[in-house]
Design an enzyme around this catalytic site. Structure first.
Site, PDB file in Angstrom:
ATOM      1  N   SER A 126       0.841  -1.209   0.000  1.00  5.75           N
ATOM      2  CA  SER A 126       0.000   0.000   0.000  1.00  5.75           C
ATOM      3  C   SER A 126       0.867   1.245   0.000  1.00  5.75           C
ATOM      4  O   SER A 126       1.956   1.249   0.591  1.00  5.75           O
ATOM      5  CB  SER A 126      -0.892  -0.011   1.260  1.00  5.75           C
ATOM      6  OG  SER A 126      -1.498   1.240   1.451  1.00  5.75           O
ATOM      7  N   TYR A 151      -1.606  -0.573  10.812  1.00  6.31           N
ATOM      8  CA  TYR A 151      -1.870  -1.219   9.511  1.00  6.31           C
ATOM      9  C   TYR A 151      -0.716  -0.909   8.553  1.00  6.31           C
ATOM     10  O   TYR A 151      -0.126  -1.817   7.954  1.00  6.31           O
ATOM     11  CB  TYR A 151      -3.196  -0.721   8.908  1.00  6.31           C
ATOM     12  CG  TYR A 151      -3.292  -1.000   7.425  1.00  6.31           C
ATOM     13  CD1 TYR A 151      -3.074   0.017   6.500  1.00  6.31           C
ATOM     14  CD2 TYR A 151      -3.533  -2.282   6.960  1.00  6.31           C
ATOM     15  CE1 TYR A 151      -3.101  -0.248   5.145  1.00  6.31           C
ATOM     16  CE2 TYR A 151      -3.570  -2.556   5.607  1.00  6.31           C
ATOM     17  CZ  TYR A 151      -3.345  -1.528   4.697  1.00  6.31           C
ATOM     18  OH  TYR A 151      -3.358  -1.800   3.357  1.00  6.31           O
ATOM     19  N   LYS A 155       2.383  -3.376   6.798  1.00  3.69           N
ATOM     20  CA  LYS A 155       2.723  -3.451   5.369  1.00  3.69           C
ATOM     21  C   LYS A 155       4.229  -3.190   5.182  1.00  3.69           C
ATOM     22  O   LYS A 155       4.897  -3.877   4.399  1.00  3.69           O
ATOM     23  CB  LYS A 155       1.909  -2.441   4.550  1.00  3.69           C
ATOM     24  CG  LYS A 155       0.432  -2.813   4.393  1.00  3.69           C
ATOM     25  CD  LYS A 155       0.251  -4.146   3.647  1.00  3.69           C
ATOM     26  CE  LYS A 155      -1.208  -4.497   3.458  1.00  3.69           C
ATOM     27  NZ  LYS A 155      -1.415  -5.811   2.838  1.00  3.69           N
TER      28      LYS A 155
HETATM   29  C1  WQD Z   1      -9.289   9.470   1.182  1.00 11.02           C
HETATM   30  C2  WQD Z   1      -9.592  10.947   1.405  1.00 11.02           C
HETATM   31  C3  WQD Z   1     -10.094  11.557   3.667  1.00 11.02           C
HETATM   32  C4  WQD Z   1     -13.910   9.542   4.077  1.00 11.02           C
HETATM   33  C5  WQD Z   1      -6.671   4.547   3.188  1.00 11.02           C
HETATM   34  C6  WQD Z   1      -5.583   3.699   3.768  1.00 11.02           C
HETATM   35  C7  WQD Z   1      -4.787   3.090   2.646  1.00 11.02           C
HETATM   36  C8  WQD Z   1      -5.703   2.323   1.716  1.00 11.02           C
HETATM   37  C9  WQD Z   1      -6.784   3.253   1.177  1.00 11.02           C
HETATM   38  C10 WQD Z   1      -5.792   0.012   2.345  1.00 11.02           C
HETATM   39  C11 WQD Z   1      -8.942  11.500   2.689  1.00 11.02           C
HETATM   40  C12 WQD Z   1     -11.283  11.816   2.731  1.00 11.02           C
HETATM   41  C13 WQD Z   1     -12.716   9.989   3.540  1.00 11.02           C
HETATM   42  C14 WQD Z   1     -14.929  10.490   4.406  1.00 11.02           C
HETATM   43  C15 WQD Z   1     -13.534  12.266   3.616  1.00 11.02           C
HETATM   44  N1  WQD Z   1      -6.307   1.229   2.374  1.00 11.02           N
HETATM   45  N2  WQD Z   1     -12.543  11.321   3.307  1.00 11.02           N
HETATM   46  N3  WQD Z   1     -14.704  11.811   4.157  1.00 11.02           N
HETATM   47  O1  WQD Z   1      -6.924   7.559   3.908  1.00 11.02           O
HETATM   48  O2  WQD Z   1      -6.148   7.909   1.494  1.00 11.02           O
HETATM   49  O3  WQD Z   1      -6.108   5.613   2.474  1.00 11.02           O
HETATM   50  O4  WQD Z   1      -7.483   3.781   2.319  1.00 11.02           O
HETATM   51  O5  WQD Z   1      -4.816  -0.375   1.761  1.00 11.02           O
HETATM   52  O6  WQD Z   1      -3.851   2.219   3.208  1.00 11.02           O
HETATM   53  O7  WQD Z   1      -4.723   4.535   4.518  1.00 11.02           O
HETATM   54  O8  WQD Z   1      -8.277   6.690   1.929  1.00 11.02           O
HETATM   55  O9  WQD Z   1     -10.663   6.754   1.375  1.00 11.02           O
HETATM   56  O10 WQD Z   1      -9.989   6.790   3.824  1.00 11.02           O
HETATM   57  O11 WQD Z   1      -9.613   8.801   2.410  1.00 11.02           O
HETATM   58  O12 WQD Z   1     -13.371  13.469   3.394  1.00 11.02           O
HETATM   59  O13 WQD Z   1     -16.044  10.140   4.920  1.00 11.02           O
HETATM   60  O14 WQD Z   1     -10.998  11.108   1.555  1.00 11.02           O
HETATM   61  O15 WQD Z   1      -9.957  12.604   4.610  1.00 11.02           O
HETATM   62  O16 WQD Z   1      -8.508  12.820   2.439  1.00 11.02           O
HETATM   63  P1  WQD Z   1      -6.821   7.061   2.508  1.00 11.02           P
HETATM   64  P2  WQD Z   1      -9.702   7.200   2.422  1.00 11.02           P
END
Ligand code: WQD
Length: 340
Positions: A126, A151, A155
């Site tokens: 990741s 997590y 990785k």
């Molecule tokens: C993306 C953006 C949030 C939800 C994570 C893991 C990574 C991988 C993918 C497994 C951020 C914003 C989110 C919401 C929002 N997982 N957001 N409102 O954090 O980039 O990555 O998921 O492998 O390892 O770390 O993904 O989709 O959680 O967030 O504004 O209700 O969307 O703040 O900026 P992230 P995400």
């Protein structure tokens, strides 16, 4: 047909990769313990590909179970290891569970692969391993810095384990794929992301809000140093991501050495902001999303998107699908879920 064992095969990326492998002439053998997935996914895959799957229910921490799978379905040409817990928040609350499962299952798998003389491994890593990148786009040689979540730490450690096994000269040819932000669903609407409980990730939260399951979507933070103030990510269609695994096995077949370890970023190479995702979702699906802007989410990286030149050059792979396509596919899947 070459058999490829997919651990976590009933998961979001595992299920879509099973489809891509079958469409590319492979015969996947799926393994899953349904700790974070649902049996219905198997039926969905079978409807998409029009044939019965080979599936074994069990846990990758169980060496005797894995040995039995390898024996019963021999010869296995290679393995894709998806099986892992992946909730960032839960990993911080329950570190031992994450270290035990995510690292233990890899160690068990490597031991059984070595025992059975299985040479090829594609490991699901990741972009979270980069921590807070100093700049973007990110290349594979960026230093792996301190990551906030357990997590992410698991990785990083798993990558190190694979690196060290290869460096010790063991007969293992490994590719580690660092996924950026997988989104979307198969265009048939028969398989897609199936978060259990309240979604942590952006797109399933958006689609559940649009479906009326969630009252409103909160956009976390609009005061970042980005063009529109919201975070930037590299959102890649899950089918493009699935295709990378097929290309990875094609590449491993060309490697003459008995051991190798290659790392590839898997993204589109383009960053989109969270606000752009919301706007694109509304435009692509002709609807208005009920959302509010809230405070930043702790631990969020301001911007994170990939340089994908290495995968283009060596794997002869690049993402083909657009953000709009992914968001239309995600919404179609969500609507089909409501009909079940
Ligand atoms: C993306 C953006 C949030 C939800 C994570 C893991 C990574 C991988 C993918 C497994 C951020 C914003 C989110 C919401 C929002 N997982 N957001 N409102 O954090 O980039 O990555 O998921 O492998 O390892 O770390 O993904 O989709 O959680 O967030 O504004 O209700 O969307 O703040 O900026 P992230 P995400």
């Amino acid at each position: 047909m070459k058999k490829i064992l997919i651990t976590g095969g009933a998961g979001f990326i595992g299920s879509h990769t099973a489809v891509s492998l079958i469409e590319s002439g492979y015969a996947p053998v799926l393994v899953d313990n349904f700790s974070n997935s649902d049996q219905s996914v198997l039926k969905g895959i079978e409807k998409v590909v029009g044939r019965k799957l080979i599936f074994c229910q069990g846990d990758c921490n169980d060496a005797s179970f894995l040995k039995n799978v390898f024996k019963r379905h021999a010869p296995i040409a290679g393995v894709i290891h998806f099986a892992a817990y992946k909730s960032v928040n839960e990993s911080i609350e329950q570190p031992a569970k994450y270290y035990q499962n995510n690292i233990g299952s890899l160690l068990t798998l490597l031991d059984v692969m070595s025992d059975r003389g299985i040479p090829h491994l594609v490991f699901s890593s990741s972009a979270t391993v980069y921590g807070f990148p100093e700049r973007n786009p990110i290349t594979e040689d960026f230093p792996l810095k301190e990551v906030p979540s357990v997590y992410g730490k698991t990785k990083q450690i798993c990558e190190q384990v694979i690196n060290d096994v290869v460096r010790a000269g063991k007969p293992l040819k490994a590719i580690m794929l660092r996924y950026f932000n997988p989104i979307g669903a198969h265009p048939s609407g028969l398989i897609g992301e199936l978060p259990i409980g309240i979604p942590n990730n952006l797109v399933p939260y958006i689609t559940q809000t649009a479906a009326g399951i969630r009252e409103k979507f909160t956009l976390f933070g609009s005061d970042y140093q980005t063009p529109d103030g919201s975070c930037i990510r590299d959102f890649i269609h899950v089918l493009d991501l699935a295709d990378t695994h097929v290309k990875a096995f094609g590449y491993l077949d060309t490697v003459q050495d008995k051991s190798c370890c290659e790392v590839f970023n898997v993204g589109t190479g383009r960053g989109h902001s969270v606000k752009e995702v919301v706007q694109t979702f509304e435009q692509a699906n002709g609807l208005k999303l009920n959302y509010v802007v809230g405070p930043r989410r702790p631990g969020d990286v301001e911007a994170c998107y990939a340089n994908v030149d290495r995968a283009k050059r060596i794997l002869k792979w690049e993402a083909k699908r657009s953000l709009s396509e992914a968001l239309q596919d995600a919404w179609r899947w969500q609507k089909n879920l409501q009909k079940k």
